[in-house]
Design an enzyme around this catalytic site. Structure first.
Site, PDB file in Angstrom:
ATOM      1  N   SER A 169       0.831  -1.204   0.000  1.00 39.72           N
ATOM      2  CA  SER A 169       0.000   0.000   0.000  1.00 39.72           C
ATOM      3  C   SER A 169       0.866   1.255   0.000  1.00 39.72           C
ATOM      4  O   SER A 169       1.647   1.478  -0.922  1.00 39.72           O
ATOM      5  CB  SER A 169      -0.972  -0.052   1.176  1.00 39.72           C
ATOM      6  OG  SER A 169      -1.993   0.911   1.024  1.00 39.72           O
TER       7      SER A 169
ATOM      8  N   ASP B 159      -9.944  -5.337  -4.064  1.00 37.36           N
ATOM      9  CA  ASP B 159      -9.402  -4.260  -3.242  1.00 37.36           C
ATOM     10  C   ASP B 159     -10.330  -3.041  -3.270  1.00 37.36           C
ATOM     11  O   ASP B 159     -10.583  -2.469  -4.330  1.00 37.36           O
ATOM     12  CB  ASP B 159      -8.009  -3.877  -3.753  1.00 37.36           C
ATOM     13  CG  ASP B 159      -7.215  -3.045  -2.758  1.00 37.36           C
ATOM     14  OD1 ASP B 159      -7.827  -2.298  -1.986  1.00 37.36           O
ATOM     15  OD2 ASP B 159      -5.975  -3.148  -2.778  1.00 37.36           O
TER      16      ASP B 159
ATOM     17  N   HIS C 284      -7.593  -5.746   0.128  1.00 34.66           N
ATOM     18  CA  HIS C 284      -6.351  -4.982   0.289  1.00 34.66           C
ATOM     19  C   HIS C 284      -5.336  -5.721   1.154  1.00 34.66           C
ATOM     20  O   HIS C 284      -4.243  -5.222   1.373  1.00 34.66           O
ATOM     21  CB  HIS C 284      -6.692  -3.619   0.915  1.00 34.66           C
ATOM     22  CG  HIS C 284      -5.626  -2.593   0.776  1.00 34.66           C
ATOM     23  ND1 HIS C 284      -5.094  -2.210  -0.443  1.00 34.66           N
ATOM     24  CD2 HIS C 284      -4.974  -1.829   1.715  1.00 34.66           C
ATOM     25  CE1 HIS C 284      -4.179  -1.274  -0.258  1.00 34.66           C
ATOM     26  NE2 HIS C 284      -4.083  -1.038   1.034  1.00 34.66           N
TER      27      HIS C 284
END
Length: 260
Positions: free
Chosen positions: A98, A213, A241
């Site tokens: 991320s 996601d 995610h």
């Protein structure tokens, strides 16, 4: 083994260093607003496969110092470079999840990929992070009811079912961060773009992204794949995610195969 590395006067980062005698090294950069502990289910396995695993808490998060400033991608990438220099790391794999993926990308462009032989981008928040709308909502919650914000983050993070104890553990990872650093990264994700960084990445790059996601759309993984020359995209069809946990066996095996 855990220890602290000074990255600038008055700022130390916490580093978890497992199997320091391993033949190949993987440096893990966590996502916002978590810590190196999000990779527990990699650290349980990969050291036994012979890898040295290093988890770094960025400034403001986890066990690291929490200064009031220094939350741009440039400064965060410079922090990683400082750790690399102190530990004298070379020929290592850099793996970022991320926002950690965004920091890894900036490290590659700003420091010419110093010491990195392979790059792994996990649900990377790149080339863009948060929209103005998402950032505004998170900022309001971070500055007024951060536990509520972290609960929302947890609920949107995973595609697969998570137990209540797991949810609570995950929420607490985020609450280890300082409120000001949590908010500062939201603004960085809103304001900074990484388009110009991508062509500067020259090492073999593995891009993994959860198809479901809700935080960073899967379409952005395609964009990374198109813009990073020597890259390969592997979709994770049963993940949101959090593929590092949701499909951890697949991810761990794929990582080992990619690194060799």
């Amino acid at each position: 083994m855990g220890y602290y590395v000074t990255v600038e006067p008055g700022v130390k980062l916490y580093v978890e260093d497992l199997n320091s005698e391993g033949s190949k090294t993987i440096v893990f950069l966590h996502g916002w607003p978590l810590s190196h502990k999000q990779f527990e289910y990699q650290f349980n396995v990969l050291p036994y496969m012979g890898y040295r695993c290093i988890g770094i808490d960025w400034r403001g998060f986890g066990k690291s110092d929490k200064p009031m400033s220094g939350y741009s991608f440039d400064r965060l990438a410079d922090d990683i470079r400082a750790v690399v220099d102190v530990l004298q790391l070379e020929d290592f794999t850099l793996a970022g999840h991320s926002t950690g993926g965004a920091i890894a990308i900036r490290y590659m462009s700003r420091h010419n990929g110093y010491g990195v032989s392979n790059l792994v981008l996990i649900d990377a928040a790149a080339p863009i992070g948060f929209s103005e709308e998402t950032a505004a909502r998170f900022l309001t919650e971070a500055l007024n009811d951060r536990p509520k914000m972290m609960r929302e983050v947890t609920e949107n993070f995973f595609f697969q079912y998570i137990t209540e104890p797991f949810s609570e553990w995950f929420l607490q990872l985020g609450l280890q961060a300082a409120g000001w650093s949590t908010a500062a990264i939201i603004m960085t994700l809103r304001d900074e773009k990484l388009y110009s960084d991508l062509p500067k990445i020259l090492v073999p790059t593995l891009i993994v992204h959860g198809v479901h996601d809700k935080v960073i759309p899967f379409e952005q993984a395609h964009e990374l794949n198109q813009q990073i020359k020597n890259s390969r995209l592997v979709p994770f069809h049963y993940s949101g995610h959090g593929l590092f946990w949701e499909e951890r066996d697949k991810f761990n095996k794929l990582l080992g195969k990619f690194i060799g």
